[in-house]
Design an enzyme around this catalytic site. Structure first.
Site, short mmCIF file in Angstrom:
data_model
loop_
_atom_site.label_atom_id
_atom_site.label_comp_id
_atom_site.label_asym_id
_atom_site.label_seq_id
_atom_site.Cartn_x
_atom_site.Cartn_y
_atom_site.Cartn_z
CG ASP A 138 19.40 22.07 -28.68
OD1 ASP A 138 18.60 21.39 -28.01
OD2 ASP A 138 20.05 23.02 -28.22
NE ARG A 188 13.94 20.07 -26.74
CZ ARG A 188 15.25 20.33 -26.69
NH1 ARG A 188 15.84 21.00 -27.65
NH2 ARG A 188 15.96 19.87 -25.69
P1 FAD Z 1 5.66 31.89 -29.47
O1 FAD Z 1 4.96 31.74 -30.78
O2 FAD Z 1 6.98 32.58 -29.41
O3 FAD Z 1 4.72 32.62 -28.45
C1 FAD Z 1 3.36 32.23 -28.34
C2 FAD Z 1 2.75 32.75 -27.07
O4 FAD Z 1 3.44 32.21 -25.94
C3 FAD Z 1 2.84 34.24 -26.90
O5 FAD Z 1 1.83 34.89 -27.61
C4 FAD Z 1 2.69 34.37 -25.40
O6 FAD Z 1 1.34 34.22 -25.04
C5 FAD Z 1 3.44 33.16 -24.89
N1 FAD Z 1 4.82 33.54 -24.57
C6 FAD Z 1 5.90 33.35 -25.32
N2 FAD Z 1 7.00 33.84 -24.72
C7 FAD Z 1 6.59 34.38 -23.58
C8 FAD Z 1 7.23 35.09 -22.52
N3 FAD Z 1 8.54 35.35 -22.54
N4 FAD Z 1 6.49 35.50 -21.47
C9 FAD Z 1 5.16 35.28 -21.46
N5 FAD Z 1 4.50 34.64 -22.44
C10 FAD Z 1 5.18 34.20 -23.48
N6 FAD Z 1 14.15 26.12 -31.41
C11 FAD Z 1 14.90 25.52 -32.37
O7 FAD Z 1 14.93 26.01 -33.50
N7 FAD Z 1 15.62 24.38 -32.10
C12 FAD Z 1 15.59 23.78 -30.87
O8 FAD Z 1 16.24 22.76 -30.68
C13 FAD Z 1 14.80 24.38 -29.85
N8 FAD Z 1 14.73 23.84 -28.62
C14 FAD Z 1 13.84 24.36 -27.71
C15 FAD Z 1 13.67 23.73 -26.49
C16 FAD Z 1 12.73 24.19 -25.60
C17 FAD Z 1 12.52 23.48 -24.30
C18 FAD Z 1 11.90 25.31 -25.94
C19 FAD Z 1 10.83 25.81 -25.02
C20 FAD Z 1 12.10 25.97 -27.13
C21 FAD Z 1 13.07 25.51 -28.02
N9 FAD Z 1 13.28 26.16 -29.22
C22 FAD Z 1 14.08 25.56 -30.17
C23 FAD Z 1 12.71 27.51 -29.49
C24 FAD Z 1 11.37 27.42 -30.17
O9 FAD Z 1 11.55 26.96 -31.49
C25 FAD Z 1 10.68 28.78 -30.21
O10 FAD Z 1 11.49 29.69 -30.89
C26 FAD Z 1 10.33 29.35 -28.87
O11 FAD Z 1 9.98 28.38 -27.95
C27 FAD Z 1 9.18 30.34 -28.98
O12 FAD Z 1 8.01 29.69 -29.44
P2 FAD Z 1 6.76 29.37 -28.50
O13 FAD Z 1 6.21 28.06 -28.93
O14 FAD Z 1 7.20 29.41 -27.10
O15 FAD Z 1 5.68 30.43 -28.80
#
Ligand code: FAD
Length: 311
Positions: A138, A188
């Site tokens: 991560d 990732r």
């Molecule tokens: P966002 O910008 O949060 O959301 C964009 C759109 O996605 C929203 O407008 C909506 O349409 C949709 N959406 C988002 N959440 C929801 C919901 N709950 N229900 C319905 N629709 C929704 N972060 C780190 O800093 N380090 C890491 O190592 C790390 N590992 C990760 C591993 C995985 C598999 C994932 C999925 C995320 C990880 N993250 C990590 C978190 C990541 O950085 C984001 O904070 C998080 O995924 C939210 O960003 P997003 O791209 O999903 O979109």
């Protein structure tokens, strides 16, 4: 929906670091039910049960033991041992290679002894390789990025399948993608979940998203294995498009989403033939993880507040 407004995000992320807020939230019995939407449970038996269910649904899994911000050698050792036990359990239940593990180096002691954290990580990588599966590091706050990428490079000389998360909100990440888009390299790509200063990170949703697409283009055009970690429907659509443009088969990249977030979309993509890996956290230290999820989505806070009111 949308990215949480900046003000809101920083308040919640501040609560994520507050031990007073943590005690308050963990003292509320009903919070268990909200927690269980995003966290598999407290023990590795819960992790194995949830993994079994997801794998039966055609999904892949990466498991995260919630023990971040370890401050003592004993804590780091406990986190390491939990991963070793978990990997034994996954192998015994024939859940590898469908399931792999995600590791936070801070849980292994990175903050106070990088060498120790690396030794622990090395043992976890060896166990994973014995179990026939992989490890992904991560990425945490920006002060750890260099240290994590240096450790990745050293680990990869012995365990070439070790992957890493990169965060598109960091200004440096395009260059890191270019550097790491090499054969066998598992990257990732996520947007990033920590509160970061303007000097190192894009601040607006638009800039973070534009950077994400530029990074994705580099990874999809490159020689590595891109792991598209996002729930953003526009990002998912663009990834599908780019994979076709760059002629990547469904086994040459994957989607990743968090446990409990857009579960129906996870199944839809899997039915389309894509590899979809669900990131499943478990453990007793769920507070910081939950707060980062709440910071991302005001609707989740409303959901949480409703549950608190009705207790
Ligand atoms: P966002 O910008 O949060 O959301 C964009 C759109 O996605 C929203 O407008 C909506 O349409 C949709 N959406 C988002 N959440 C929801 C919901 N709950 N229900 C319905 N629709 C929704 N972060 C780190 O800093 N380090 C890491 O190592 C790390 N590992 C990760 C591993 C995985 C598999 C994932 C999925 C995320 C990880 N993250 C990590 C978190 C990541 O950085 C984001 O904070 C998080 O995924 C939210 O960003 P997003 O791209 O999903 O979109």
């Amino acid at each position: 929906g949308g990215y949480a407004p900046l003000m809101f995000r920083s308040v919640i992320l501040a609560a994520a670091g507050s031990s007073r807020a943590e005690r308050l939230v963990q003292s509320v019995p009903l919070s268990r039910s909200i927690v269980s939407r995003f966290v598999a449970g407290t023990g590795s038996d819960d992790a194995l049960r949830v993994t079994r269910e997801l794998v039966a649904d055609g999904l892949a899994v990466t498991l995260d033991y919630l023990g971040e911000d370890t401050t003592t050698p004993a804590g780091a050792e406990a986190a390491r041992d939990e991963y070793l036990r978990l990997l034994d359990g996954l192998a015994a239940s024939e859940l590898t290679p469908a399931a792999e593990v995600s590791v936070k180096l801070s849980a292994l002691g990175q903050a106070f002894d990088e060498k120790l954290a690396e030794e622990h990580a090395r043992l976890i990588c060896a166990k994973a390789s014995e179990a026939g599966t992989t490890v992904t590091l991560d990425m945490e706050d920006h002060t750890t990025t260099d240290s994590t990428l240096e450790m990745l490079a050293r680990l990869r000389t012995d365990f070439p399948t070790v992957g890493v998360a990169l965060q598109s909100y960091l200004r440096r990440t395009e260059a890191d993608c270019r550097e790491l888009a090499t054969p066998g390299s598992r990257i990732r790509l996520c947007k990033g979940a920590y509160a970061e200063p303007e000097s190192v990170a894009y601040q607006s949703r638009l800039d973070v998203d534009k950077s994400y697409v530029r990074c994705m283009n580099i990874l999809m055009a490159g020689d590595g294995y891109p792991m598209i970690a996002s729930h953003d429907p526009r990002i998912v659509t663009i990834a599908e498009d780019r994979s076709k443009w760059f002629d990547r088969g469904v086994d040459e990249f994957e989607f990743q989403m968090l446990y409990g977030v857009r579960p129906e979309e996870q199944l839809r993509l899997a039915r389309e033939g894509y590899t979809v890996r669900v990131y499943v956290p478990y453990g007793t230290q769920w507070y910081g993880y939950l707060m980062r999820r709440l910071a991302e989505r005001p609707a989740n806070v409303a959901f949480f507040a409703r549950a608190l009111r009705s207790r």
